[in-house]
Design an enzyme around this catalytic site. Structure first.
Site, PDB file in Angstrom:
ATOM      1  N   ILE A 171       0.859  -1.184   0.000  1.00 32.26           N
ATOM      2  CA  ILE A 171       0.000   0.000   0.000  1.00 32.26           C
ATOM      3  C   ILE A 171       0.893   1.232   0.000  1.00 32.26           C
ATOM      4  CG2 ILE A 171      -1.769   1.287   1.229  1.00 32.26           C
ATOM      5  CD1 ILE A 171      -2.783  -1.348   0.078  1.00 32.26           C
ATOM      6  N   LYS A 172       0.664   2.118  -0.956  1.00 34.14           N
ATOM      7  CA  LYS A 172       1.464   3.340  -1.052  1.00 34.14           C
ATOM      8  C   LYS A 172       0.865   4.421  -0.163  1.00 34.14           C
ATOM      9  CE  LYS A 172       3.440   4.598  -4.965  1.00 34.14           C
ATOM     10  NZ  LYS A 172       3.626   4.989  -6.381  1.00 34.14           N
ATOM     11  N   ILE A 173       1.703   4.947   0.716  1.00 33.34           N
ATOM     12  CA  ILE A 173       1.327   6.010   1.643  1.00 33.34           C
ATOM     13  C   ILE A 173       2.329   7.145   1.475  1.00 33.34           C
ATOM     14  CG2 ILE A 173       1.089   6.649   4.074  1.00 33.34           C
ATOM     15  CD1 ILE A 173       0.292   3.751   4.654  1.00 33.34           C
TER      16      ILE A 173
END
Length: 374
Positions: A140-142
């Protein structure tokens, strides 16, 4: 096997900064895995906007979704399309993930850029997307914003892999590296395993040179007394910045804090070089690959850069060479008032705004694709 495979052998994993339904369906990703040793894929709102917002490749899937989900919100229609692509990419990369025992083989999906400054919302969306994709080789890109750091720690603690995006400054990178360690430490306290949790820190490169070079060119044009010293820095600041970030990484993984986690099986959070497409035609088109090769790193390339490196890239251990020269470059940039910290801070804000604009355009394009019953 060619230069891209050699790059992987040198320690820099090759990832593709692109995803598209037609490309996946025609086996394009599988070919790159087989021919070039590709081990990962990244996506972002701009990439999805180009893929979904133009042409008809997604129309059939969207029509089928609309038939069973009358009145669905545009965001839900988008997520259905994106999740299908991410699942397909994850399936293609699953053999890589298995072969490398969870050390690589990842595909990334970004949380909404609208919530970049909302820690709780970011944590909630990361969990939602993780559950929806339901693949162990998902990241998941944060974004590495101030609000993103505690979200990263919480997401890692929940056992979710994270790709930290939009990192430009060494300070921001150090903060998220420590957030990764905090998340792992929390899992240890909970007696949870940490050996199959993975993270990368996406450190952006070419955009820094674009901003710094523009400042240099303007001052040289105006006849600045330091013109020669300024010109000597052109095209060098971004790479110097990245090299010193990596030098800090090396010190961090040698620290007692990290070694305690490594003893429990923790994987290092690899630095991932992003924005590696050259924007100034005066520079070699493989510049941001050639100069950033070293162990336990990733380079995510747009297709054009991948093609260029395949043809004329140079594989050598460059990331740990000339580190003192890199320190000198940044010292000169500071002496000459180029304000690297101000540039990197502005680039974070611009990056979030750019992804939000792409997301606006993407949702607008999907909204225009009316449900089948309409």
């Amino acid at each position: 096997m060619g230069k891209l495979s050699d790059l992987s052998a040198a320690g820099t994993a090759v990832w593709l900064d692109f995803v598209d339904r037609k490309f996946l369906e025609e086996g394009g990703l599988e070919k790159l895995v087989e021919a070039d040793g590709l081990t990962g894929v990244t996506s972002n709102p701009s990439i999805f906007e180009k893929a979904m917002g133009h042409g008809d490749a997604y129309d059939g899937t969207l029509a089928a979704f609309d038939k069973g989900n009358a009145g669905a919100a545009t965001i839900d229609r988008y997520e259905h399309l994106a999740i299908q692509d991410i699942k397909a990419a994850a399936e293609t990369l699953k053999p890589v993930y298995d072969r490398l025992d969870s050390k690589d083989g990842y595909v990334s999906l970004e949380v909404s850029p609208y919530i970049a400054d909302d820690t709780d919302a970011t944590i909630a969306e990361a969990r939602k997307l993780w559950d929806a994709v339901d693949r162990q080789n998902l990241m998941i890109k944060i974004p590495g914003t101030p609000a993103g750091a505690p979200a990263i720690a919480a997401t890692i603690a929940a056992g979710i892999n994270v790709n930290v995006t939009l990192l430009f400054s060494q300070g921001d990178y150090q903060r998220v590296a420590e957030a990764y360690a905090m998340g792992l430490e929390e899992r240890v306290r909970q007696n949870q395993p940490i050996d199959r949790i993975a993270s990368v820190a996406s450190f952006f490169v070419s955009r820094i040179d674009s901003k710094i070079d523009a400042k240099i060119d303007e001052r040289v044009k105006d006849g600045d007394a330091d013109s020669e010293a300024l010109k000597a820095l052109r095209g060098k600041v971004a790479i110097a910045n990245a090299k010193l970030a990596y030098a800090w990484y090396q010190d961090f993984i040698a620290s007692d804090r990290w070694q305690a986690l490594a003893a429990k099986g923790a994987q290092p959070q690899r630095l991932l070089w992003a924005s590696t497409g050259v924007k100034d035609p005066a520079y070699p088109d493989t510049l941001y690959v050639d100069e950033l090769i070293g162990p336990e790193t990733v380079n995510t390339m747009p297709p054009k850069t991948m093609d260029a490196f395949r043809e004329r890239g140079t594989v050598a251990q460059t990331l740990t060479t000339d580190v003192d020269a890199a320190r000198h470059v940044l010292a000169e940039a500071d002496r000459l008032g180029l304000d690297l910290n101000g540039v990197t801070g502005g680039l974070v804000e611009e990056g979030v705004a750019s992804f939000a604009k792409a997301f606006d355009d993407l949702l607008g394009a999907i909204a225009q694709k009316q449900p089948a019953e309409a």
